[in-house]
Design an enzyme around this catalytic site. Structure first.
Site, PDB file in Angstrom:
ATOM      1  N   ASP A  37       0.799  -1.217   0.000  1.00  0.00           N
ATOM      2  CA  ASP A  37       0.000   0.000   0.000  1.00  0.00           C
ATOM      3  C   ASP A  37       0.833   1.270   0.000  1.00  0.00           C
ATOM      4  OD1 ASP A  37      -2.682  -0.927  -0.071  1.00  0.00           O
ATOM      5  OD2 ASP A  37      -2.439  -1.653   1.974  1.00  0.00           O
TER       6      ASP A  37
ATOM      7  N   ASP B  47      -7.223  -4.709  -4.279  1.00  0.00           N
ATOM      8  CA  ASP B  47      -6.797  -3.351  -3.950  1.00  0.00           C
ATOM      9  C   ASP B  47      -5.431  -3.009  -4.538  1.00  0.00           C
ATOM     10  OD1 ASP B  47      -8.252  -4.892  -2.002  1.00  0.00           O
ATOM     11  OD2 ASP B  47      -8.197  -3.232  -0.586  1.00  0.00           O
TER      12      ASP B  47
END
Length: 413
Positions: free
Chosen positions: A131, A199
């Site tokens: 991320d 994601d």
């Protein structure tokens, strides 16, 4: 490999072409104008700045989600994957101030944005998360684009190097999580299980940017390969998506598709579907490969087929009644508007109008709110170790602001 240069938004001929078509004039209804005016209302900026001008109770922490009623934020340290979104929201306001007059000057907004951004700089060296794109790009890319800050470009390249440490050639993917667990399953051995979530498509932008900045094609090559693998294994035949795919890190073979935040393993977690729309649109932006545009459009068609009277529930297959996820709405809408920008049309204007109207009518917070929107859901999986549902959420707001900026770029607001 070669990638297309950065796309100017909007392409120079879009606005004049769209303004002259009867189709466009019919698409921009009075309702559409009212919805988009509400999206760009200064009250959204006021909510962001109310939080931005306060010091967190614990230094070096960042807004994440709120209590019920969205009147108070829970803060997290910079290593949390959501930590870059709040400074990104202030930078989104900077971007808006560069295009139209706001009550706060561009220069003052930049000062506030850099204050919050400074706590994120160390994450460029974080190799324990996929991320890092979420952590870095909302702030440092916008700072670079708006001010030409060379140090921000250096941060992006170093962050991309950190992300590449998670690459597996046999699979053709970047590792998302090192380990994970719920109340019914766990994966704790990196040597036997390689975890990839949908994601992760949103972190590829970091790699493409690093190639453009450095001239080194390796970052873009890995981003595109990850997208190709995800296209093959994360999308079901009906164009819905799995949240989590587990691979064998040695053979590269897919083991199983699961959920971690949705209703069940065979359901469609709405935010995951939104990540996929936006992520594949971004890959198309850089590669111009039509298979990625086709994927983004198919994913969008499925998303909209599951919307109920403008509402997006946290999982499309969860039993009703259930909670919304306004973050899925704003992410999907920003992705759809990106597709409009890339194609030079307003194909998804009715869909964006419908979804954003529902948010405006049913999820805007009152004057006590610390977020723009309420009714977002982080994780409502019944077997999750920690469930967070029906709250204000920092990235719901970030993409809400991005939607507004895209509307300005398309000449729609």
């Amino acid at each position: 490999m070669q990638i297309s240069p950065s796309v100017d938004f909007p392409p120079q001929d879009i606005k004049s072409e769209l303004d002259c078509t009867d189709t466009t004039q019919k698409a921009i209804t009075e309702e559409t104008k009212a919805v988009f005016k509400a999206v760009l209302d200064h009250s959204a900026m006021e909510k962001i700045l109310k939080v931005a001008n306060q010091e967190p109770a614990v230094p070096d922490t960042f807004p994440h989600y709120t209590n019920f009623g969205a009147t108070e934020y829970v803060y997290e340290f910079s290593k949390r994957w959501t930590s870059g979104f709040f400074s990104g929201s202030v930078w989104a306001l900077c971007e808006r101030a560069s295009k139209r007059e706001l009550p706060v000057s561009f220069e003052n907004l930049v000062k506030i944005a850099r204050k919050w951004q400074s706590g994120m700089e160390k994450e460029q060296y974080n190799t324990e998360t996929h991320d890092i794109g979420f952590m870095i790009m909302p702030s440092f890319q916008r700072d670079l684009d708006l001010t030409g800050s060379k140090p921000c470009g250096d941060v992006i390249i170093r962050a991309a190097e950190s992300l590449l440490t998670r690459w597996n050639e046999a699979i053709g993917c970047l590792r998302s999580w090192n380990t994970t667990s719920t109340k019914i399953y766990e994966f704790t051995n990196k040597d036997t299980d390689f975890l990839v979530i949908i994601d992760n498509m949103m972190n590829l932008d970091l790699l493409y940017s690093a190639t453009l900045l450095s001239g080194d094609p390796k970052y873009a090559a890995i981003a595109t390969k990850h997208a190709e693998t995800t296209l093959k294994y994360h999308i079901r035949p009906d164009n819905s998506t799995y949240h989590l795919i587990v691979y064998d890190p040695v053979t590269g073979k897919r083991k199983v598709g699961l959920t971690h935040q949705g209703y069940d393993h065979g359901s469609t977690w709405s935010r995951g579907q939104a990540w996929a729309i936006y992520g594949f649109a971004t890959v198309y932006k850089y590669t111009k490969d039509p298979k990625f545009l086709d994927a983004a459009k198919r994913l969008t068609e499925y998303f909209m087929s599951r919307v109920e009277n403008g509402a997006v529930y946290w999982d499309f297959d969860a039993p009703r009644p259930c909670v919304w996820d306004t973050s899925a709405v704003t992410i999907a809408c920003s992705g759809m508007l990106l597709l409009c920008q890339l194609q030079g049309n307003l194909e998804y204007l009715p869909q964006v109008t419908l979804l954003m109207k529902t948010c405006i009518d049913g999820a805007l917070t009152n004057e006590d709110g610390v977020t723009i929107l309420d009714h977002a859901t982080v994780n409502n999986y019944e077997h999750a170790n920690h469930r967070i549902a029906d709250h204000g959420l920092v990235y719901a707001d970030y993409y809400f602001l991005e939607v507004g900026n895209r509307l300005i770029d398309l000449g729609l607001a």
